[in-house]
Design an enzyme around this catalytic site. Structure first.
Site, PDB file in Angstrom:
ATOM      1  N   TYR A  48     104.180  62.978 109.759  1.00 15.15           N
ATOM      2  CA  TYR A  48     105.013  62.133 110.611  1.00 15.15           C
ATOM      3  C   TYR A  48     106.092  61.420 109.811  1.00 15.15           C
ATOM      4  O   TYR A  48     105.965  61.227 108.606  1.00 15.15           O
ATOM      5  CB  TYR A  48     104.136  61.115 111.369  1.00 15.15           C
ATOM      6  CG  TYR A  48     102.978  61.789 112.073  1.00 15.15           C
ATOM      7  CD1 TYR A  48     103.206  62.696 113.108  1.00 15.15           C
ATOM      8  CD2 TYR A  48     101.660  61.574 111.664  1.00 15.15           C
ATOM      9  CE1 TYR A  48     102.155  63.357 113.738  1.00 15.15           C
ATOM     10  CE2 TYR A  48     100.602  62.224 112.285  1.00 15.15           C
ATOM     11  CZ  TYR A  48     100.862  63.122 113.321  1.00 15.15           C
ATOM     12  OH  TYR A  48      99.821  63.768 113.928  1.00 15.15           O
ATOM     13  N   THR A  94      93.405  47.452 115.994  1.00 21.78           N
ATOM     14  CA  THR A  94      92.590  46.341 116.503  1.00 21.78           C
ATOM     15  C   THR A  94      93.375  45.425 117.435  1.00 21.78           C
ATOM     16  O   THR A  94      92.946  44.316 117.732  1.00 21.78           O
ATOM     17  CB  THR A  94      91.988  45.520 115.339  1.00 21.78           C
ATOM     18  OG1 THR A  94      93.059  45.043 114.512  1.00 21.78           O
ATOM     19  CG2 THR A  94      91.046  46.373 114.509  1.00 21.78           C
TER      20      THR A  94
END
Ligand SMILES: *[C@@H]1O[C@H](CO)[C@@H](O)[C@H](O)[C@H]1NC(C)=O
Ligand SMILES: *[C@@H]1O[C@H](CO)[C@@H](O)[C@H](O)[C@H]1NC(C)=O
Ligand SMILES: *[C@@H]1O[C@H](CO)[C@@H](O)[C@H](O)[C@H]1NC(C)=O
Ligand SMILES: *[C@@H]1O[C@H](CO)[C@@H](O)[C@H](O)[C@H]1NC(C)=O
Length: 287
Positions: free
Chosen positions: A135, A207
């Site tokens: 990426y 998270t």
């Protein structure tokens, strides 16, 4: 905007509702591979295939420390800035560190996202890297297969603290409010890491929203140390702007998520007395 909107507080902007309020954040509520987790030592699986250390470049880099209102965060910009590559350990690809995120508790009892045997740490520093073999940048990698690695450093307290953290805390007055930034020319992620080759790894998620399940987590089996004074300075940051400072930028940690059926692998060889026993955490657990 949605990216600004979520919080760590109770109520409908908080973690209990992240997966409900925005369909793009459905994994925050329904995902089965979410992070952080509580690490139970008797669930650790020694994996002899984890025989490579983690490699991280030892270079001084330029970073922009930013108070985002959610976290204190270092942003590491390409292209003109030295890349910090990370590979080895459980990783099949090379990754490039893009952000470093600080999670800090309001007092010493809590603050880390990960816990060990239900014991939390005063802070947790997370080095976020994207898969640079596949990426082009972190935002593309966040939602992509094998996109992200996060190295988690759990923080304990000692008198001398950490020299790389000191480079931030000595200028903390420039970072008090949301949107404030501080440029550092000579930050070393290598020096931030503990001198340690043992780690625990599992497959998990971001998270915070959108909680994508694209993260290989690596939790180092040794804390790093901040001084009480360094922690106090980090706790003096605010989550709002100068006009509307809101509360302190603390307790910005998501609660533990179910492990479900995920393996918790480690290169700690419990049969080898030299490398075994999660020494540093055992120390933490017995004080
Ligand atoms: C990056 O380096 C190139 C070539 O030296 C220069 O033209 C460009 O302005 C630099 N960009 C930044 C953001 O510093
Ligand atoms: C990081 O990896 C890239 C691509 O392999 C390489 O060009 C670069 O020199 C590496 N950076 C350092 C500091 O070694
Ligand atoms: C990241 O990469 C994607 C795909 O190449 C590109 O569309 C996007 O503009 C890039 N984002 C940033 C912030 O550079
Ligand atoms: C604090 O921890 C660091 C890193 O392990 C160590 O180098 C330093 O000597 C410790 N300081 C004290 C006072 O124990």
């Amino acid at each position: 905007t949605w990216t600004e909107w979520w919080t760590y507080e109770g109520g409908i902007s908080g973690p209990e509702y992240w997966g409900i309020v925005n369909p793009e954040w459905i994994l925050c509520g329904r995902g089965k591979k979410q992070s952080p987790i509580n690490i139970e030592l008797d669930l650790l699986l020694f994996d002899p295939k984890l025989d490579q250390p983690i490699y991280i470049d030892d270079s001084q880099i330029k970073v922009t420390m930013t108070n985002t209102g959610h976290h204190l965060m270092a942003k590491i910009y390409s292209p003109n800035i030295t890349n910090v590559n990370i590979s080895g350990g459980p990783l099949s690809y090379q990754y490039r560190i893009s952000e470093v995120i600080f999670h800090v508790g309001k007092d010493d009892r809590d603050g880390s996202e990960h816990s060990i045997q239900n014991v939390s740490f005063p802070a947790e520093i997370q080095l976020v890297g994207y898969n640079s073999d596949l990426y082009g940048n972190l935002s593309q990698a966040l939602s992509s297969t094998n996109g992200v690695v996060i190295i988690a450093l759990l923080v304990q307290i000692n008198a001398s603290g950490n020299s790389e953290v000191e480079k931030i805390t000595q200028h903390v007055d420039q970072l008090i409010f949301k949107g404030n930034t501080l440029e550092l020319d000579d930050w070393s992620l290598f020096n931030l890491l503990p001198f340690e080759s043992n780690y625990i790894t599992y497959e998990g998620s971001l998270t915070h929203p959108p909680c994508f399940e694209t993260v290989t987590w690596v939790i180092m089996n040794r804390p790093i140390y901040m001084s009480e004074n360094q922690l106090q300075k980090l706790r003096s940051l605010r989550s709002g702007s100068e006009e509307n400072p809101k509360g302190p930028l603390v307790d910005n940690n998501r609660g533990s998520q179910p492990l479900n059926r995920r393996p918790l692998r480690t290169n700690i060889n419990f049969n080898n007395p030299v490398s075994s026993l999660c020494t540093s955490f055992t120390f933490k657990l017995t004080i």
